[in-house]
Structures are given as structure tokens and as C-alpha cells.
Design a protein around this motif. Structure first.
Motif, short mmCIF file in Angstrom:
data_model
loop_
_atom_site.label_atom_id
_atom_site.label_comp_id
_atom_site.label_asym_id
_atom_site.label_seq_id
_atom_site.Cartn_x
_atom_site.Cartn_y
_atom_site.Cartn_z
N VAL A 42 -15.25 -10.42 -0.85
CA VAL A 42 -16.12 -11.11 -1.80
C VAL A 42 -16.71 -10.15 -2.83
O VAL A 42 -17.10 -10.57 -3.92
N ARG A 43 -16.76 -8.86 -2.51
CA ARG A 43 -17.28 -7.87 -3.45
C ARG A 43 -16.17 -7.39 -4.38
O ARG A 43 -15.09 -7.09 -3.94
N ASP A 44 -16.48 -7.31 -5.65
CA ASP A 44 -15.52 -6.92 -6.67
C ASP A 44 -14.20 -7.70 -6.50
O ASP A 44 -13.14 -7.12 -6.40
N GLN A 45 -14.33 -9.00 -6.54
CA GLN A 45 -13.18 -9.90 -6.46
C GLN A 45 -13.14 -10.67 -7.80
O GLN A 45 -13.76 -11.73 -7.94
N PRO A 46 -12.44 -10.15 -8.81
CA PRO A 46 -12.51 -10.74 -10.15
C PRO A 46 -12.10 -12.21 -10.21
O PRO A 46 -12.69 -12.98 -10.97
N ALA A 47 -11.08 -12.61 -9.44
CA ALA A 47 -10.65 -14.01 -9.48
C ALA A 47 -11.77 -14.93 -8.98
O ALA A 47 -12.01 -16.01 -9.55
N LEU A 48 -12.46 -14.50 -7.92
CA LEU A 48 -13.57 -15.28 -7.38
C LEU A 48 -14.76 -15.27 -8.34
O LEU A 48 -15.36 -16.33 -8.60
N ALA A 49 -15.10 -14.11 -8.87
CA ALA A 49 -16.24 -14.01 -9.78
C ALA A 49 -16.05 -14.87 -11.02
O ALA A 49 -16.98 -15.54 -11.49
N ALA A 50 -14.83 -14.88 -11.56
CA ALA A 50 -14.56 -15.68 -12.75
C ALA A 50 -14.68 -17.17 -12.46
O ALA A 50 -15.12 -17.96 -13.30
N ALA A 51 -14.26 -17.57 -11.25
CA ALA A 51 -14.39 -18.97 -10.86
C ALA A 51 -15.85 -19.38 -10.74
O ALA A 51 -16.25 -20.46 -11.21
N VAL A 52 -16.65 -18.53 -10.14
CA VAL A 52 -18.08 -18.82 -10.00
C VAL A 52 -18.74 -18.91 -11.37
O VAL A 52 -19.58 -19.78 -11.62
N ASP A 53 -18.37 -18.03 -12.30
CA ASP A 53 -18.97 -18.01 -13.63
C ASP A 53 -18.71 -19.30 -14.41
O ASP A 53 -19.45 -19.63 -15.34
#
Length: 440
Positions: free
Chosen positions: A14-25
Motif C-alpha cells: 500500500v506504500r508507494d503504490q502509484p496505481a492505487l494512489a492514482a485510483a484513490v485520488d
């Protein structure tokens, strides 16, 4: 806004996971998804299956702690992803870009079938420190030699490390599915034996290992990394292979550690092999640089090598470490590969395949890239390099500690004698005569 599916493949964090972070954003509901695809798991090492189960359990726990969850499915990855998109009315799929032939074909098919279903697909970095398409040499294509790649790699601008999400929520009506063991087929899935001393998986365990490494052995890595007995390497290869650690975050942290640059160079080697594989996806089955090598069929020798029964102590020690731990020291990997390809003249594909049945890290790009390097068909600028295995043994295990640790038949021999026990009239009881005489 329609939900976004985050398809986890080998980025299980979950940390530094760009695909996940972009989805959350995006502000829409997020559907974290992992698909256990029998096309992969049926031929994966049992050590990797076991690590994967632990990593998925840890990932599910981290996502639940943020209010979400991890949807687990079994079947064809593309088909199951489209099915979940229909169940949740998802409008997008996010995933990390990857380089193997299998991953590239899967990505192309996902783009096609998602478009037909009215779903967008977006790929993100995260598997390597620097994306495989960066840097590119002046002549285009990719870097074929490491040293110029390393010089440019160090100066590449890197993306920012992204934080773990703090708030998630699955859309209503979607079931998370069974346990990782359920979807992965349990102990019957995979190939090879389960190593009794294998390393456990998961982001929390990986981060503990990284923290211990940065505060301990990293600063002396340049001086001690080839010492077989000291085992002075990070043991983070499986954590990086499954993405339980972000390679970028690890590189940034090591760069801030005194003496860390030498270890970061190994992360650059990993990136190098990935950019080679992106340009040459047949690296697991075809010679990167065909040189007309003549290989021998030697099933008896190959089986003795697999079992650590070659009669060459340093080779047998490496092969037995692989069996017991699902891991082998990098110097020992070079030595055992050199014995098989340079001395027995058995094709590198046989060696790479055996490694792949046991290694917990088992990364296609690194495993096959390094095997081809040793065999003289890869990126080594000296393809006819000769490996003096006795010299390697004495230099990197001078007291024979590594050999005695892994070869029980030699455990009672004095250090000076352990490298060449066949000099005696008969080998120690239970230990085989050497397949080949190495000489001095």
C-alpha cells in the motif's frame, strides 16, 4: 463517479503504490483486486506460492485497516477483471506496468477486452526504480551494457514516493472472496519442494527487513557482499520481486545511508535487466546474443547439480542452500551457473528452469538475465570469461564456513581441506567424487 479497479500483480503493497494512489485520488470507490491465474501459479515455485499467500493476507489486512478490502478471484486474469468490472460498474482499471512476455501479452489483451466492455485501462510505474523505457541511449532502443546504463540511471529524475491511502471503501455488493490459500490452491499448487528455511512474505515483514538492513549491513555492503560465510547481503530480493517493497523507496532510503550507493547499484542492475527484458521479451527462451555455443545433453550431470551432488563443494553448498532456503547468495548463483554452463556445458535454460522451481524471488528478468550473462549469451562484454571455481571458493569462503554450513558430509573437515576433499584417496563418507576435475 464509477469505481476504479486496482489490479494487483506483483506490487503487493500500500506504500508507494502509484496505481492505487492514482485510483484513490480520483475520489471514486476503489476495488483492489488480485486474480490467482492458474497459467502462472501452476508453474510457480511452491516457495513463491507460500510467500504470495502471506503477502496477500498482509495486503488484505492493510487495505481493511483503511476501510477497504482485497477482492480475490481465481481464473484467467483478464476475464476475471472484466467480470469484476461488470459486477461493480467500474469504469477504469489501474495496474503496474511490467515487462515479461506473459505480462506484456496480458496487458495488451486487457486493453483490448476492457475497451470492448467500455472500461479504460491505465498503467503506472512501480515495479522498478526507473521505468524500463527510461533512460534510452542516443541511438534509441535500449542499453545493452550495464556501465553506461548505470551512469545515466543515476542522473535520471525520479518520481515522488507516494503515501499509503488512509481512507478506502469497497462499493456495495462486491464480495472479497475466500482466503489467499483458497484462491491459490493451497499446498497442491506450484512446482518444486517447499524449502524449510524459506523467508516469509508480506509488506510488514519486508519493511522490517529493509529497516534492519539500512541500519545494519548496508553501510559495509561494498566490502562484505561477496563474503559467502558472512551472508552480508540484504535478503530483500523476494520482497522486491513481489513488490512488498517499493524499489524506488528502497533506493531513496539507501541513498541517504552512508555507504548505501554500492547497494543501490544492485537495484540499478535489477532495472537494467528489466529494460533488457522489455526490449527482448524472449529472454527466458532465446539467447540474447547467439554465439553458436555447443551444449551437451547430460541428464545425469544435471540431476547431480540439482541435488548438490557434483562433488565440487562450493557448487554443492550453493545448490543445497537453494533447496533449504529457497534462496542462494548471489556469488554462489554465479558459481553454480558457471559450473553447469562452462564445465558441464549444459544449456543455461536447464539451470534457469531449476532455479525458477525453487527461488522465492524467481524474477524472470533477473534470473534469465543473470543466467545468460554467466553462460556468455547475455549482456556480459566478455562472453568467453573463465570462472576458476577453486579460486572463487578459496577467495569468497576462505575458511570453508559456507561450505560446511550447507554440506553436512564436509562439516568436520578443516577449513583448508574443505575446498578440495577429492585430493584424498577417497572422498569423505557419503560425499560423491567430482563430476569433473577442476585443477588449479
Amino acid at each position: 463517479m464509477r469505481p476504479t479497479i486496482v489490479l494487483f500483480t506483483r506490487d503487493l503493497r500500500v506504500r508507494d503504490q502509484p496505481a492505487l494512489a492514482a485510483a484513490v485520488d480520483r475520489g471514486a470507490p476503489v476495488v483492489p483486486l488480485f486474480v490467482a491465474d492458474p497459467a502462472i501459479t501452476a508453474r510457480a515455485a511452491r516457495n513463491r506460492i507460500a510467500y504470495l499467500c502471506e503477502a496477500l493476507s498482509d495486503l488484505r489486512g492493510a487495505l481493511r485497516a483503511a476501510g477497504g478490502g482485497l477482492v480475490l478471484r481465481r481464473g484467467d486474469t483478464v476475464r476475471e477483471t472484466i467480470r469484476v468490472a461488470r459486477e461493480t460498474d467500474a469504469g477504469r482499471v489501474h495496474l503496474s506496468a511490467d515487462v515479461s512476455a506473459f505480462a506484456s501479452a496480458r496487458s495488451a489483451r486487457l486493453h483490448r477486452e476492457a475497451a470492448a466492455a467500455g472500461v479504460e485501462v491505465a498503467e503506472f510505474p512501480g515495479v522498478t526504480v526507473v521505468p524500463p523505457g527510461e533512460p534510452v541511449p542516443a541511438g534509441g532502443d535500449h542499453y545493452k551494457v550495464f556501465t553506461p546504463y548505470w551512469r545515466v540511471w543515476e542522473s535520471c529524475r525520479r518520481r515522488d514516493v507516494v503515501a499509503a491511502p488512509t481512507r478506502l471503501g469497497l462499493p456495495p455488493g462486491i464480495a472479497e472472496g475466500g482466503s489467499p490459500e483458497d484462491v491459490l490452491g493451497g499446498a497442491d499448487e506450484g512446482v518444486g519442494d517447499l524449502s524449510p528455511l524459506r523467508q516469509s512474505g508480506g509488506e510488514r515483514a519486508a519493511r522490517r527487513r529493509l529497516s534492519a538492513w539500512l541500519s545494519g549491513g548496508c553501510s559495509s555492503y561494498e566490502q562484505t557482499h561477496d563474503d559467502l560465510a558472512a551472508a552480508a547481503t540484504s535478503r530483500l530480493s523476494a520482497d522486491l520481486r513481489f513488490g512488498c517493497l517499493s524499489p524506488l523507496e528502497a533506493a531513496e532510503a539507501a541513498c541517504a545511508t552512508p555507504g548505501g550507493r554500492a547497494w543501490v547499484r544492485q537495484l540499478a542492475w535489477r532495472d537494467f535487466h528489466h529494460q533488457v527484458t522489455a526490449a527482448f521479451p524472449g529472454i527466458a527462451v532465446r539467447d540474447y546474443r547467439p554465439r553458436g555455443a555447443r551444449w551437451r545433453d547430460d541428464e545425469e550431470g544435471l540431476e547431480a547439480w540439482r541435488r548438490g551432488r557434483t562433488g565440487v563443494p562450493i557448487v554443492d553448498a550453493g545448490m543445497r542452500q537453494l533447496m533449504s532456503e529457497g534462496f542462494m547468495h548471489n556469488r554462489a548463483r554465479m558459481i553454480t551457473a558457471a559450473f553447469l554452463t562452462r564445465y558441464l556445458r549444459v544449456h543455461w535454460r536447464n539451470g534457469a528452469a531449476h532455479f525458477h522451481t525453487l527461488l522465492t524471488d524467481g524474477d524472470i528478468a533477473d534470473n534469465c538475465g543473470n543466467w545468460q550473462w554467466v553462460a556468455g549469451t547475455g549482456n556480459d562484454t566478455r562472453p568467453n570469461r573463465r570462472f576458476n571455481l577453486l579460486r572463487q571458493s578459496r577467495r569468497f569462503d576462505p575458511e570453508g564456513t559456507y561450505i560446511r554450513r550447507h554440506v553436512a558430509e564436509l562439516a568436520d573437515l578443516p577449513g583448508a581441506d574443505v575446498h578440495t576433499p577429492w585430493r584424498a584417496r577417497t572422498p569423505p563418507i557419503g560425499y560423491p567424487k567430482p563430476l569433473v576435475e577442476l585443477g588449479e
